[in-house]
Design a protein around this motif. Structure first.
Motif, PDB file in Angstrom:
ATOM      1  N   ILE A 136      11.278  -0.941  -9.103  1.00 13.40           N
ATOM      2  CA  ILE A 136       9.876  -1.331  -8.961  1.00 13.40           C
ATOM      3  C   ILE A 136       9.341  -1.929 -10.257  1.00 13.40           C
ATOM      4  CG2 ILE A 136       7.543  -0.475  -8.452  1.00 13.40           C
ATOM      5  CD1 ILE A 136       8.867   1.522  -6.518  1.00 13.40           C
ATOM      6  N   VAL A 137       9.726  -1.351 -11.399  1.00 11.95           N
ATOM      7  CA  VAL A 137       9.304  -1.945 -12.674  1.00 11.95           C
ATOM      8  C   VAL A 137      10.065  -3.243 -12.933  1.00 11.95           C
ATOM      9  CG1 VAL A 137       9.279  -1.613 -15.178  1.00 11.95           C
ATOM     10  CG2 VAL A 137       8.583   0.244 -13.680  1.00 11.95           C
ATOM     11  N   LYS A 138      11.371  -3.214 -12.744  1.00 14.31           N
ATOM     12  CA  LYS A 138      12.197  -4.406 -13.017  1.00 14.31           C
ATOM     13  C   LYS A 138      11.772  -5.592 -12.165  1.00 14.31           C
ATOM     14  CE  LYS A 138      17.034  -5.924 -13.135  1.00 14.31           C
ATOM     15  NZ  LYS A 138      18.440  -5.506 -12.917  1.00 14.31           N
ATOM     16  N   TYR A 139      11.405  -5.331 -10.918  1.00 16.81           N
ATOM     17  CA  TYR A 139      11.040  -6.413  -9.993  1.00 16.81           C
ATOM     18  C   TYR A 139       9.538  -6.399  -9.702  1.00 16.81           C
ATOM     19  CZ  TYR A 139      16.068  -6.813  -9.270  1.00 16.81           C
ATOM     20  OH  TYR A 139      17.417  -6.987  -9.463  1.00 16.81           O
ATOM     21  N   GLN A 140       8.754  -6.127 -10.742  1.00 16.97           N
ATOM     22  CA  GLN A 140       7.311  -6.066 -10.562  1.00 16.97           C
ATOM     23  C   GLN A 140       6.739  -7.408 -10.094  1.00 16.97           C
ATOM     24  OE1 GLN A 140       3.806  -4.225 -10.117  1.00 16.97           O
ATOM     25  NE2 GLN A 140       5.735  -3.220 -10.637  1.00 16.97           N
ATOM     26  N   ASP A 141       7.394  -8.516 -10.458  1.00 13.12           N
ATOM     27  CA  ASP A 141       6.922  -9.826  -9.995  1.00 13.12           C
ATOM     28  C   ASP A 141       7.032  -9.946  -8.475  1.00 13.12           C
ATOM     29  OD1 ASP A 141       9.687  -9.704 -10.318  1.00 13.12           O
ATOM     30  OD2 ASP A 141       9.898 -11.818 -10.836  1.00 13.12           O
ATOM     31  N   ASN A 190       0.805  -1.230   0.000  1.00 15.26           N
ATOM     32  CA  ASN A 190       0.000   0.000   0.000  1.00 15.26           C
ATOM     33  C   ASN A 190       0.836   1.277   0.000  1.00 15.26           C
ATOM     34  OD1 ASN A 190      -2.427  -1.525   0.142  1.00 15.26           O
ATOM     35  ND2 ASN A 190      -2.149  -1.738   2.359  1.00 15.26           N
ATOM     36  N   SER A 191       2.128   1.164  -0.263  1.00 18.02           N
ATOM     37  CA  SER A 191       2.955   2.354  -0.370  1.00 18.02           C
ATOM     38  C   SER A 191       2.507   3.191  -1.560  1.00 18.02           C
ATOM     39  CB  SER A 191       4.430   1.966  -0.547  1.00 18.02           C
ATOM     40  OG  SER A 191       5.186   3.058  -1.011  1.00 18.02           O
ATOM     41  N   ILE A 192       2.447   4.510  -1.379  1.00 17.03           N
ATOM     42  CA  ILE A 192       2.056   5.401  -2.476  1.00 17.03           C
ATOM     43  C   ILE A 192       3.079   5.356  -3.610  1.00 17.03           C
ATOM     44  CG2 ILE A 192       0.813   6.969  -0.935  1.00 17.03           C
ATOM     45  CD1 ILE A 192       3.226   8.919  -1.266  1.00 17.03           C
ATOM     46  N   PHE A 193       4.301   4.952  -3.308  1.00 14.15           N
ATOM     47  CA  PHE A 193       5.371   4.989  -4.309  1.00 14.15           C
ATOM     48  C   PHE A 193       5.272   3.868  -5.334  1.00 14.15           C
ATOM     49  CE2 PHE A 193       7.073   7.193  -0.595  1.00 14.15           C
ATOM     50  CZ  PHE A 193       7.566   8.357  -1.167  1.00 14.15           C
ATOM     51  N   LEU A 194       4.603   2.783  -5.006  1.00 13.19           N
ATOM     52  CA  LEU A 194       4.580   1.627  -5.908  1.00 13.19           C
ATOM     53  C   LEU A 194       3.878   1.936  -7.216  1.00 13.19           C
ATOM     54  CD1 LEU A 194       3.876  -1.278  -3.376  1.00 13.19           C
ATOM     55  CD2 LEU A 194       6.077  -0.492  -4.271  1.00 13.19           C
ATOM     56  N   GLU A 195       2.836   2.763  -7.169  1.00 13.73           N
ATOM     57  CA  GLU A 195       2.100   3.124  -8.387  1.00 13.73           C
ATOM     58  C   GLU A 195       2.404   4.534  -8.867  1.00 13.73           C
ATOM     59  OE1 GLU A 195       0.020   1.582 -10.590  1.00 13.73           O
ATOM     60  OE2 GLU A 195       0.788  -0.211  -9.630  1.00 13.73           O
ATOM     61  N   GLU A 196       3.274   5.232  -8.159  1.00 17.42           N
ATOM     62  CA  GLU A 196       3.508   6.638  -8.466  1.00 17.42           C
ATOM     63  C   GLU A 196       4.032   6.845  -9.883  1.00 17.42           C
ATOM     64  OE1 GLU A 196       3.731  10.831  -7.419  1.00 17.42           O
ATOM     65  OE2 GLU A 196       2.549   9.096  -6.837  1.00 17.42           O
ATOM     66  N   GLY A 197       4.944   5.989 -10.318  1.00 15.96           N
ATOM     67  CA  GLY A 197       5.477   6.126 -11.669  1.00 15.96           C
ATOM     68  C   GLY A 197       4.405   5.953 -12.724  1.00 15.96           C
ATOM     69  N   ASN A 198       3.530   4.970 -12.530  1.00 14.88           N
ATOM     70  CA  ASN A 198       2.417   4.763 -13.479  1.00 14.88           C
ATOM     71  C   ASN A 198       1.520   5.989 -13.549  1.00 14.88           C
ATOM     72  OD1 ASN A 198       2.816   2.164 -14.548  1.00 14.88           O
ATOM     73  ND2 ASN A 198       2.031   1.206 -12.688  1.00 14.88           N
ATOM     74  N   SER A 209      12.932   1.665 -19.077  1.00 16.61           N
ATOM     75  CA  SER A 209      13.465   0.530 -18.312  1.00 16.61           C
ATOM     76  C   SER A 209      14.880   0.194 -18.759  1.00 16.61           C
ATOM     77  CB  SER A 209      12.560  -0.694 -18.481  1.00 16.61           C
ATOM     78  OG  SER A 209      11.287  -0.471 -17.908  1.00 16.61           O
ATOM     79  N   ALA A 210      15.120   0.239 -20.068  1.00 19.69           N
ATOM     80  CA  ALA A 210      16.457  -0.048 -20.601  1.00 19.69           C
ATOM     81  C   ALA A 210      17.458   0.994 -20.100  1.00 19.69           C
ATOM     82  CB  ALA A 210      16.417  -0.067 -22.126  1.00 19.69           C
ATOM     83  N   LEU A 255      11.830   8.681 -10.953  1.00 15.57           N
ATOM     84  CA  LEU A 255      11.464   7.770 -12.041  1.00 15.57           C
ATOM     85  C   LEU A 255      12.605   6.821 -12.372  1.00 15.57           C
ATOM     86  CD1 LEU A 255       9.441   9.973 -14.558  1.00 15.57           C
ATOM     87  CD2 LEU A 255       8.592   8.103 -13.130  1.00 15.57           C
ATOM     88  N   ARG A 256      13.832   7.322 -12.307  1.00 14.66           N
ATOM     89  CA  ARG A 256      14.989   6.438 -12.544  1.00 14.66           C
ATOM     90  C   ARG A 256      15.012   5.315 -11.518  1.00 14.66           C
ATOM     91  NH1 ARG A 256      19.600   9.888 -11.823  1.00 14.66           N
ATOM     92  NH2 ARG A 256      18.970  10.885 -13.767  1.00 14.66           N
ATOM     93  N   PHE A 257      14.786   5.677 -10.256  1.00 13.76           N
ATOM     94  CA  PHE A 257      14.734   4.682  -9.178  1.00 13.76           C
ATOM     95  C   PHE A 257      13.569   3.721  -9.394  1.00 13.76           C
ATOM     96  CE2 PHE A 257      13.226   3.218  -5.060  1.00 13.76           C
ATOM     97  CZ  PHE A 257      14.386   2.863  -4.396  1.00 13.76           C
ATOM     98  N   TRP A 258      12.431   4.268  -9.756  1.00 15.67           N
ATOM     99  CA  TRP A 258      11.213   3.470  -9.925  1.00 15.67           C
ATOM    100  C   TRP A 258      11.381   2.441 -11.045  1.00 15.67           C
ATOM    101  CZ3 TRP A 258       7.109   3.005 -13.542  1.00 15.67           C
ATOM    102  CH2 TRP A 258       5.903   2.483 -13.036  1.00 15.67           C
ATOM    103  N   PHE A 259      11.939   2.834 -12.168  1.00 23.99           N
ATOM    104  CA  PHE A 259      12.142   1.899 -13.270  1.00 23.99           C
ATOM    105  C   PHE A 259      13.214   0.865 -12.940  1.00 23.99           C
ATOM    106  CE2 PHE A 259       9.766   4.820 -15.992  1.00 23.99           C
ATOM    107  CZ  PHE A 259       9.080   3.912 -16.791  1.00 23.99           C
ATOM    108  N   ARG A 260      14.252   1.279 -12.254  1.00 24.83           N
ATOM    109  CA  ARG A 260      15.345   0.355 -11.958  1.00 24.83           C
ATOM    110  C   ARG A 260      14.916  -0.750 -11.008  1.00 24.83           C
ATOM    111  NH1 ARG A 260      21.113   0.678 -12.398  1.00 24.83           N
ATOM    112  NH2 ARG A 260      22.170  -0.682 -10.914  1.00 24.83           N
TER     113      ARG A 260
END
Length: 444
Positions: free
Chosen positions: A323-328, A230-238, A257-258, A316-321
């Motif tokens: 939260i997106v990379k380890y979305q599983d 429920n962290s606000i940061f998990l969906e913030e990039g989206n 992501s690349a 966003l750099r942090f988020w892609f590196r």
């Protein structure tokens, strides 16, 4: 969190308001990414002056107009009929009121009218042009979707083109303000704490407020706070990017992501996403959305092919590196395991943002005309290419500051660094006085 910084913006807003109240109406256009503090800035500026604040939500036009009429009636202590169903009619009513009453009119998330009724913009233009010279309103149009705000006010064919008397693009807090804020909250902070705050928030006020108000002062505590259910940061990039990109965001996400993973040349990005036609996408990300920026070796020609790309927004750099990379991991609820992965990688990752920190610090000194890095293209995988982290060229004389950035001084190799400096001197700076340094956490 108390109000920090923004002295220049407050001064400009106050100056524009004074002109509006004394002479005739003025329009200010305020843009900036989500969570950057636009509303807080506006309301700070409007303290102790009559103000109508309207926040635009995607809704039926008649419904929001009824709400706005009630808000305006209370704020101005006057009667505005709730039967008004057109925003342009309401705007004309408010402009008419501005003939007798001097007040601020704030329309927040102004770009949302594009989804409610795009013809509102041409209606506002008509009313504004007819009333601005005989009224006393400081009209502030604020918006967080940069592409739409730019289109509304900066594209020649749009009705509100050229109407803004003042234009403000709100930026993250500079490094000096980050230090001040962290010192106020946690006087015993370490430079590693400061770097973590910069690395994760990038100076965005709302993120800083969330972390520090809740007592998250160290790198470990900050990561634990961000990577939890429920962290606000998990969906913030989206939320940030879907607003900008719309539904066709897949290729843009893949490119970002690349880049976040270190594949930052056009060829590496193309290979990574399996798309040979990335040039147009990269151009739009850079020029239209301003999410990425080109990096060239300092003093290289604009046509050089020796180009790297970087994500300009630290969060966003942090988020892609991560939260997106380890979305599983996120989907599986493995938050503590993901936090462990991030903490283990953090010393490497934060080395890059430490470079960015020092570049920002040098910019804030306002004594350098050009700040960047320098590198030569490797001609083989095993070649230790010449690369220098920071090069800053003086604005006043033929002096240049050249630095290598390391988290810890023990990792610095002075002899190798001096070799690279001499190569660079022979190619670019043979007539310059050169100052060199190794910058570490100790120098923040």
């Amino acid at each position: 969190m108390k109000f920090y910084n923004r002295e220049q913006e407050l001064e400009l807003l106050a100056h524009t308001r004074d002109i509006a109240f004394k002479n005739h109406s003025q329009m200010t256009v305020l843009t900036g990414r989500r969570r950057i503090g636009k509303t807080k800035l506006i309301l700070k500026n409007c303290e102790n002056t009559p103000t109508v604040y309207l926040f635009v939500r995607r809704s039926n036009e008649a419904t929001i107009c009824a709400q706005f009429a009630a808000i305006a009636s209370r704020a101005l202590n006057t009667y505005i009929p709730s039967e008004i169903t057109s925003f342009v009619s309401l705007f004309e009513t408010l402009m008419t009121a501005g003939q007798q009453t001097h007040f601020n009119l704030i329309v927040d998330e102004f770009q949302e009218f594009f989804y409610i009724n795009p013809s509102i913009y041409s209606g506002i233009q008509d009313v504004w042009d007819r009333y601005k010279d005989r009224t006393h309103i400081h009209f502030i149009a604020s918006g967080s979707v940069y592409t739409l705000m730019h289109r509304i006010f900066m594209e020649y064919k749009e009705p509100l083109y050229g109407r803004g008397d003042s234009m403000i693009k709100l930026k993250p807090f500079p490094t000096t303000v980050l230090k001040q804020i962290l010192s106020d909250y946690h006087p015993g902070y370490t430079n590693d704490d400061l770097l973590a705050l910069y690395t994760i928030t990038g100076g965005v006020p709302k993120y800083i407020e969330f972390l520090l108000d809740n007592g998250y002062f160290t790198m470990e505590a900050m990561i634990d706070a961000i990577i939890q259910e429920n962290s606000i940061f998990l969906e913030e990039g989206n939320i940030l990017l879907i607003q900008e990109f719309g539904k066709k965001y897949g290729n843009y996400y893949a490119i970002l992501s690349a880049i976040a993973s270190g594949r930052n040349t056009a060829s590496e990005i193309s290979t990574s996403i399996g798309n040979s036609s990335v040039g147009g996408l990269l151009q739009r990300l850079e020029e239209d959305y301003e999410v990425i920026a080109k990096k060239r070796p300092i003093l290289s020609k604009e046509a050089t092919q020796n180009v790297r790309y970087e994500i300009t927004d630290h969060f966003l750099r942090f988020w892609f590196r991560y939260i997106v990379k380890y979305q599983d991991f996120v989907q599986a609820g493995l938050f503590s395991k993901l936090a462990e992965i991030i903490k283990a990688d953090y010393p490497t990752y934060s080395g890059f943002t430490l470079e960015s920190y020092f570049r920002e610090q040098l910019k804030e000194k306002q004594i350098y005309k050009n700040i960047g890095g320098w590198w030569e293209t490797s001609k083989g995988k095993n070649i230790d290419q010449n690369e220098i982290d920071i090069v800053a060229i003086s604005a006043e004389s033929e002096k240049v500051f050249i630095a290598e950035v390391k988290r810890h001084r023990k990792n610095f190799k002075p002899a190798r660094f001096q070799q690279k400096v001499e190569v660079m001197r022979s190619k670019l700076f043979f007539n310059y006085v050169i100052e060199t340094a190794c910058l570490t956490l100790e120098d923040m």
